[in-house]
Design a protein around this motif. Structure first.
Motif, PDB file in Angstrom:
ATOM      1  N   GLY A  78      -1.296   4.474 -13.420  1.00  0.00           N
ATOM      2  CA  GLY A  78      -0.644   3.847 -14.551  1.00  0.00           C
ATOM      3  C   GLY A  78      -0.456   2.354 -14.344  1.00  0.00           C
ATOM      4  O   GLY A  78      -0.554   1.834 -13.232  1.00  0.00           O
ATOM      5  N   ALA A  79      -0.157   1.672 -15.454  1.00  0.00           N
ATOM      6  CA  ALA A  79       0.031   0.223 -15.378  1.00  0.00           C
ATOM      7  C   ALA A  79       1.209  -0.129 -14.472  1.00  0.00           C
ATOM      8  O   ALA A  79       1.136  -1.084 -13.681  1.00  0.00           O
ATOM      9  CB  ALA A  79       0.244  -0.339 -16.785  1.00  0.00           C
ATOM     10  N   LEU A 132       1.377  -2.844 -11.497  1.00  0.00           N
ATOM     11  CA  LEU A 132       2.112  -4.089 -11.708  1.00  0.00           C
ATOM     12  C   LEU A 132       3.341  -4.189 -10.806  1.00  0.00           C
ATOM     13  O   LEU A 132       3.630  -5.267 -10.264  1.00  0.00           O
ATOM     14  CB  LEU A 132       2.529  -4.206 -13.182  1.00  0.00           C
ATOM     15  CG  LEU A 132       1.383  -4.338 -14.186  1.00  0.00           C
ATOM     16  CD1 LEU A 132       1.920  -4.390 -15.607  1.00  0.00           C
ATOM     17  CD2 LEU A 132       0.555  -5.590 -13.898  1.00  0.00           C
ATOM     18  N   LEU A 133       4.063  -3.065 -10.651  1.00  0.00           N
ATOM     19  CA  LEU A 133       5.292  -3.126  -9.853  1.00  0.00           C
ATOM     20  C   LEU A 133       5.016  -3.471  -8.393  1.00  0.00           C
ATOM     21  O   LEU A 133       5.641  -4.394  -7.847  1.00  0.00           O
ATOM     22  CB  LEU A 133       6.049  -1.798  -9.967  1.00  0.00           C
ATOM     23  CG  LEU A 133       7.363  -1.730  -9.187  1.00  0.00           C
ATOM     24  CD1 LEU A 133       8.346  -2.772  -9.696  1.00  0.00           C
ATOM     25  CD2 LEU A 133       7.977  -0.331  -9.290  1.00  0.00           C
ATOM     26  N   PRO A 134       4.092  -2.779  -7.694  1.00  0.00           N
ATOM     27  CA  PRO A 134       3.825  -3.168  -6.295  1.00  0.00           C
ATOM     28  C   PRO A 134       3.300  -4.597  -6.174  1.00  0.00           C
ATOM     29  O   PRO A 134       3.654  -5.307  -5.224  1.00  0.00           O
ATOM     30  CB  PRO A 134       2.762  -2.153  -5.845  1.00  0.00           C
ATOM     31  CG  PRO A 134       2.933  -0.983  -6.752  1.00  0.00           C
ATOM     32  CD  PRO A 134       3.317  -1.579  -8.068  1.00  0.00           C
ATOM     33  N   ALA A 179       0.835  -1.204   0.000  1.00  0.00           N
ATOM     34  CA  ALA A 179       0.000   0.000   0.000  1.00  0.00           C
ATOM     35  C   ALA A 179       0.872   1.256   0.000  1.00  0.00           C
ATOM     36  O   ALA A 179       0.587   2.225  -0.721  1.00  0.00           O
ATOM     37  CB  ALA A 179      -0.921  -0.001   1.220  1.00  0.00           C
ATOM     38  N   PHE A 180       1.941   1.264   0.793  1.00  0.00           N
ATOM     39  CA  PHE A 180       2.840   2.415   0.845  1.00  0.00           C
ATOM     40  C   PHE A 180       3.502   2.628  -0.514  1.00  0.00           C
ATOM     41  O   PHE A 180       3.574   3.752  -1.023  1.00  0.00           O
ATOM     42  CB  PHE A 180       3.894   2.169   1.932  1.00  0.00           C
ATOM     43  CG  PHE A 180       4.633   3.410   2.357  1.00  0.00           C
ATOM     44  CD1 PHE A 180       4.262   4.669   1.925  1.00  0.00           C
ATOM     45  CD2 PHE A 180       5.724   3.313   3.206  1.00  0.00           C
ATOM     46  CE1 PHE A 180       4.937   5.806   2.326  1.00  0.00           C
ATOM     47  CE2 PHE A 180       6.419   4.439   3.614  1.00  0.00           C
ATOM     48  CZ  PHE A 180       6.017   5.691   3.172  1.00  0.00           C
ATOM     49  N   LEU A 181       3.988   1.545  -1.118  1.00  0.00           N
ATOM     50  CA  LEU A 181       4.641   1.643  -2.425  1.00  0.00           C
ATOM     51  C   LEU A 181       3.656   2.095  -3.500  1.00  0.00           C
ATOM     52  O   LEU A 181       3.965   2.982  -4.317  1.00  0.00           O
ATOM     53  CB  LEU A 181       5.250   0.289  -2.785  1.00  0.00           C
ATOM     54  CG  LEU A 181       5.947   0.185  -4.145  1.00  0.00           C
ATOM     55  CD1 LEU A 181       7.084   1.206  -4.242  1.00  0.00           C
ATOM     56  CD2 LEU A 181       6.476  -1.222  -4.374  1.00  0.00           C
ATOM     57  N   THR A 182       2.462   1.515  -3.511  1.00  0.00           N
ATOM     58  CA  THR A 182       1.452   1.899  -4.500  1.00  0.00           C
ATOM     59  C   THR A 182       1.051   3.359  -4.338  1.00  0.00           C
ATOM     60  O   THR A 182       0.940   4.108  -5.331  1.00  0.00           O
ATOM     61  CB  THR A 182       0.206   1.005  -4.367  1.00  0.00           C
ATOM     62  OG1 THR A 182       0.592  -0.361  -4.487  1.00  0.00           O
ATOM     63  CG2 THR A 182      -0.821   1.339  -5.437  1.00  0.00           C
ATOM     64  N   GLY A 183       0.822   3.778  -3.101  1.00  0.00           N
ATOM     65  CA  GLY A 183       0.456   5.174  -2.860  1.00  0.00           C
ATOM     66  C   GLY A 183       1.518   6.135  -3.350  1.00  0.00           C
ATOM     67  O   GLY A 183       1.212   7.190  -3.929  1.00  0.00           O
ATOM     68  N   THR A 184       2.797   5.772  -3.150  1.00  0.00           N
ATOM     69  CA  THR A 184       3.899   6.628  -3.616  1.00  0.00           C
ATOM     70  C   THR A 184       3.886   6.761  -5.135  1.00  0.00           C
ATOM     71  O   THR A 184       3.995   7.861  -5.681  1.00  0.00           O
ATOM     72  CB  THR A 184       5.237   6.037  -3.160  1.00  0.00           C
ATOM     73  OG1 THR A 184       5.284   6.019  -1.729  1.00  0.00           O
ATOM     74  CG2 THR A 184       6.403   6.855  -3.681  1.00  0.00           C
ATOM     75  N   LEU A 185       3.757   5.627  -5.828  1.00  0.00           N
ATOM     76  CA  LEU A 185       3.794   5.653  -7.293  1.00  0.00           C
ATOM     77  C   LEU A 185       2.594   6.378  -7.876  1.00  0.00           C
ATOM     78  O   LEU A 185       2.723   7.181  -8.813  1.00  0.00           O
ATOM     79  CB  LEU A 185       3.870   4.224  -7.828  1.00  0.00           C
ATOM     80  CG  LEU A 185       5.150   3.443  -7.478  1.00  0.00           C
ATOM     81  CD1 LEU A 185       5.047   2.005  -7.967  1.00  0.00           C
ATOM     82  CD2 LEU A 185       6.374   4.119  -8.074  1.00  0.00           C
ATOM     83  N   MET A 239       0.709   8.647  -6.378  1.00  0.00           N
ATOM     84  CA  MET A 239       0.798  10.064  -6.052  1.00  0.00           C
ATOM     85  C   MET A 239       1.778  10.769  -6.975  1.00  0.00           C
ATOM     86  O   MET A 239       1.522  11.882  -7.453  1.00  0.00           O
ATOM     87  CB  MET A 239       1.236  10.223  -4.589  1.00  0.00           C
ATOM     88  CG  MET A 239       1.106  11.638  -4.060  1.00  0.00           C
ATOM     89  SD  MET A 239      -0.616  12.166  -4.008  1.00  0.00           S
ATOM     90  CE  MET A 239      -0.429  13.843  -3.401  1.00  0.00           C
ATOM     91  N   GLY A 240       2.922  10.133  -7.256  1.00  0.00           N
ATOM     92  CA  GLY A 240       3.895  10.733  -8.158  1.00  0.00           C
ATOM     93  C   GLY A 240       3.335  10.906  -9.556  1.00  0.00           C
ATOM     94  O   GLY A 240       3.504  11.961 -10.177  1.00  0.00           O
ATOM     95  N   ASP A 241       2.672   9.867 -10.085  1.00  0.00           N
ATOM     96  CA  ASP A 241       2.071   9.964 -11.420  1.00  0.00           C
ATOM     97  C   ASP A 241       0.998  11.041 -11.467  1.00  0.00           C
ATOM     98  O   ASP A 241       0.896  11.798 -12.448  1.00  0.00           O
ATOM     99  CB  ASP A 241       1.459   8.613 -11.812  1.00  0.00           C
ATOM    100  CG  ASP A 241       2.511   7.552 -12.080  1.00  0.00           C
ATOM    101  OD1 ASP A 241       3.691   7.919 -12.245  1.00  0.00           O
ATOM    102  OD2 ASP A 241       2.156   6.357 -12.095  1.00  0.00           O
TER     103      ASP A 241
END
Length: 856
Positions: free
Chosen positions: A368-369, A373-375, A34-40, A42-44
């Motif tokens: 984004g995809a 996919l990454l998280p 969740a932390f990683l997904t939120g970061t990505l 939010m950045g996008d």
């Protein structure tokens, strides 16, 4: 194929039967993903929002004409560029491909709010400029009121006006840095938003902008150009180039918008997302230890089950596969839940930032995809990788293990582990010492730090036996039999104790590292001020980072005329290329500076630099082969180049900078004139309180900047460090939470395998409260071991970071250990142990004695 299906069926059946065993693993993966997904996400989202905002704001500008000479110094994302002559507008307008052109004047200008305090300036720029009448060339749009048309009138971006409590018709002060009284006649938006984040903007008439923001009339930062219908941006640029004088260039509006977008959003977003990604990695690392520990315990508890499977004909790969399938299923489901949680976090941050005064551009979430996919892949990989060794261990279970009475894992630390860990530790220390001593190098220090972390992890089971005995020694006297049982339970499986504590150790170590580094930066600033600043008070603008407008250059002479003041000298900023390299210049009166700053030993004289002399720090002189009497060639942003004679070389440059130049020498090349600091020393017999009060009364007429004593100045200079530490602590709270869940999950699983033992203790007279206390103290001992290891590791890595930073920056940093902050970190770690043990202790105390004794 049949074996694979069998492994999957076994895994699914096991998961259904023992769902609660994997609750901690599920939550750890969920939080990390969740932390990683939120970061990505939010950045996008921010990147797309800024792209849209700048695209809307600059859609009408097809070309930008600007100076081609630019000087950039280290640490600046935008260099200082040569201005252009506004008379060039008339020449540009005669070109057939040009529909309109307008000068664009930009400078620093800080608004004073209705309460008398500056608006913005805590990092993001505070800008001022001229209002461009052509609405297509002006990136700002009037949202209310009208454009400025008379001297003293101004338009303010709507976000700045709201933060400062300003409305149309109000009169306020604009610091340029000289205070200018302006009346607000309009409010503007940028790209449909109230402003560019926290950036403030004040627009004046062109005459006022030239008067207050440029060194002389007839100069502008750039010229905005709009093309005639049917003319492309590149065609317009091609048509402009032949009429432009030397030192002036034209770029497309799209290229200019991209540069500005990268300047405002790119650098910030890069740091923002990188910081969050680093902490996501820390969170997932902590989760890895918790997940590995869970599967290790589960595999140990299923020894007889796995042995029976082997006895019935199951192959090793089927047992290994069954464990890995369990890990994959848990990882994928938890990661999918983490994706949903991460999107929720990003949505929450979008709502939170405006609430705390940081209005990011509006717009829908951009998912984004790669952000999905990454998280998902990382979560599944972390869970699968953490379970790999336990799965291999499960596959090695011998069929005869089915005959064992107990499945309790009581493995101890091996001698091989002790030797390997010791070798790793000695290697790390040697590598670090190589990196921070002699000819310093960051790479060996970084490699040594990584090896040190690995050594602590490897040596954990070895150290846990000694550490638990030491930490638990007081329990024997304080808690009697209950305390002794808690110590013995923690000692029963050193590997498990160390693995459980390692998750907390990593989190505490990172917190401790940043705490030590922040304290060292503060100590360095205090030492620098004590050693180099010989004045009594300092006048500084209440801002750090890129914001603020500086101090009026007329303030230092006004303060110097006070009867209480012996010396008042201002320090301004300039830039130039010195022998081809961009360098920051300190613009000041060098002779007076020597009376309020301790510059150390001075070779030469600071009194007669004049218009063609320069003073250089010893470090810079040695690096460039300069000495008293040498010639240095300086290239200024206005395109001129001049030779300067080195007339003095001084030893200490912490506050003075590496190059000193007089205002007389800088005046022909300066842009907007300002000071960043004014150092003041009092006449003999004048108390600090009386002198400070007199200086503050004079400074009030120049925008009311801060007047601080030496200690206050040192403290405010390090003010950003506390903000950084607060952010670090907030981000690392998630890592500590996952470590806490790991301790709780390990205790729960350990108590499950000791069910019969607990029942026997209750049967021979142990009370429920004693059982709860025993489990609680076992949890506290594990947490205390992890906290102690984290403090030791973090303190050591903090020292490495301080030494490595000193070698990189060329400045000696003062290493400092903040005892109160480290004590607070230790208390948080112990508290985590107390909280982690509460639920397992309650469950253990509720066990039915007869069922527990009968359990296998």
């Amino acid at each position: 194929m049949t074996g694979t299906r069998t492994s999957v069926r076994l895994s699914i059946s096991s998961l259904r039967a023992h769902k609660r065993r994997f609750a901690g693993t599920f939550v750890a993966v969920l939080l990390g993903v969740a932390f990683l997904t939120g970061t990505l996400v939010m950045g996008d989202t921010l990147r797309a929002s800024f792209d849209t905002m700048f695209g809307n704001a600059t859609a009408g500008t097809d070309a930008v004409v600007r100076g081609s000479n630019v000087v950039t110094v280290a640490g600046e994302s935008q260099g200082t560029r040569q201005p252009v002559n506004t008379a060039l507008v008339q020449r540009i307008e005669r070109i057939p491909e040009v529909a309109a052109a307008a000068p664009d004047i930009q400078g620093a200008g800080q608004l004073i709010g209705s309460d008398g305090t500056p608006v913005g300036g805590q990092g993001p720029p505070t800008l001022a400029g001229n209002w461009i009448d052509d609405p297509k060339l002006n990136p700002y749009r009037l949202a209310a009121g009208r454009a400025p048309s008379a001297p003293g009138e101004a338009v303010v971006n709507r976000g700045a006006a709201a933060r400062g409590g300003l409305r149309i018709g109000d009169t306020t002060v604009l610091r340029t840095p000289d205070p200018v009284h302006v009346r607000i006649v309009g409010l503007a938006t940028f790209g449909g938003q109230d402003g560019m984040g926290q950036v403030t903007y004040t627009a004046l008439t062109q005459a006022d902008a030239e008067k207050y923001l440029t060194p002389k009339p007839g100069e502008a930062s750039a010229i905005q150009v709009r093309a005639t219908p049917g003319t492309s941006q590149q065609e317009l640029v091609d048509a402009l180039r032949p009429v432009l004088p030397g030192g002036v260039e034209a770029i497309t509006g799209q290229a200019s918008a991209a540069e500005n977008r990268d300047l405002i959003s790119g650098a910030f977003l890069g740091v923002f997302t990188t910081l969050l990604l680093v902490f996501s990695g820390i969170v997932l690392l902590v989760a890895t230890f918790s997940i590995h520990n869970t599967f290790s315990i589960v595999v140990a508890q299923r020894t007889r089950e796995n042995a029976l499977l082997r006895a019935l004909g199951a192959a090793r790969r089927q047992v290994v596969g069954a464990t890995l399938v369990e890990a994959t299923v848990v990882g994928v489901i938890a990661s999918a839940a983490g994706l949903a949680g991460g999107i929720g976090i990003a949505a929450g941050l979008r709502a939170l930032f405006p609430a705390v005064g940081f209005p990011f551009p509006e717009g829908a979430l951009v998912i984004g995809a790669m952000s999905l996919l990454l998280p998902l892949a990382v979560g599944a990989f972390v869970c699968l990788g953490s379970a790999l060794l336990p799965a291999v261990r499960a596959g090695r279970t011998a069929p005869l293990a089915a005959l064992r009475e107990s499945t309790v894992d009581d493995s101890a630390a091996s001698r091989t582990r002790a030797i390997a860990g010791s070798v790793l530790l000695l290697t790390s220390v040697g590598t670090i010492l190589t990196g921070v001593s002699g000819d310093p190098s960051v790479l060996p220090a970084a490699i040594g730090a990584v090896l040190a972390v690995a050594a602590f992890v490897v040596l954990g089971p070895v150290a846990s036996s000694y550490a638990v005995r030491f930490l638990g020694a007081p329990l024997d006297r304080l808690r009697g039999v209950t305390g002794r049982l808690a110590v013995r339970n923690a000692l029963r499986n050193p590997r498990r104790t160390a693995s459980t504590a390692t998750a907390l150790m990593i989190g505490v170590a990172v917190v401790c590292l940043f705490t030590v580094f922040g304290a060292s930066l503060k100590a360095t600033m205090n030492r620098t001020v004590d050693r180099s600043f010989a004045g009594d008070v300092a006048i500084s603008a209440p801002a750090f980072g890129a914001g603020g407008s500086g101090l009026s250059p007329r303030l230092a002479p006004a303060v110097a005329r006070l009867p209480q003041v012996a010396t008042a000298v201002g320090l301004g900023k300039g830039v130039a290329e010195v022998d081809g390299a961009g360098r920051a210049l300190t613009v000041t009166d060098p002779a007076a500076l020597g009376r309020v700053f301790d510059l150390g030993a001075v070779d030469g004289s600071l009194k007669d630099l004049g218009a063609n002399g320069i003073a250089v720090s010893g470090t810079e002189a040695a690096g460039r082969g300069l000495r008293t009497g040498s010639t240095a060639r300086l290239a200024f942003p206005d395109g001129t180049q001049r030779n300067f004679t080195v007339r003095a070389v001084y030893a200490r440059s912490e506050l003075a900078g590496d190059y000193l130049i007089t205002r007389q020498a800088w005046a022909p090349h300066r842009a907007q004139d300002s000071d960043s600091l004014i150092a003041v020393s009092f006449e003999p017999g004048v108390s600090t309180a009386d002198g400070k009060a007199a200086v503050a009364r004079t400074a009030a007429a120049y925008g009311n900047p801060d007047v601080q004593t030496r200690s206050e100045y040192a403290q405010s200079s390090a003010g950003g460090i506390d903000m950084m530490l607060t952010l670090v602590y907030a981000l690392l709270a998630l890592a500590v939470l996952i470590a806490l869940l790991g301790i709780a999950n390990t205790l729960t699983l350990a108590l499950h395998e000791r069910t019969r033992e607990l029942g026997l203790l209750r049967a021979v007279g142990q009370t429920r409260s004693q059982l709860r206390s025993m489990v609680h103290w076992e949890s506290v001992l594990v947490a205390a071991f992890g906290t102690a290891g984290g403090l030791l590791l973090g303190g050591f890595l903090g020292w490495v970071l301080v030494e490595a930073s000193a070698s990189t920056g060329g400045t000696s940093l003062a290493f400092a250990l903040p005892p109160l902050r480290l004590l607070a970190v230790a208390l948080v770690g112990i508290t985590a142990g107390v909280l982690a043990g509460r639920r397992p202790a309650r469950r253990a105390a509720r066990l039915d004695v007869l069922r527990a004794v009968a359990a296998e």
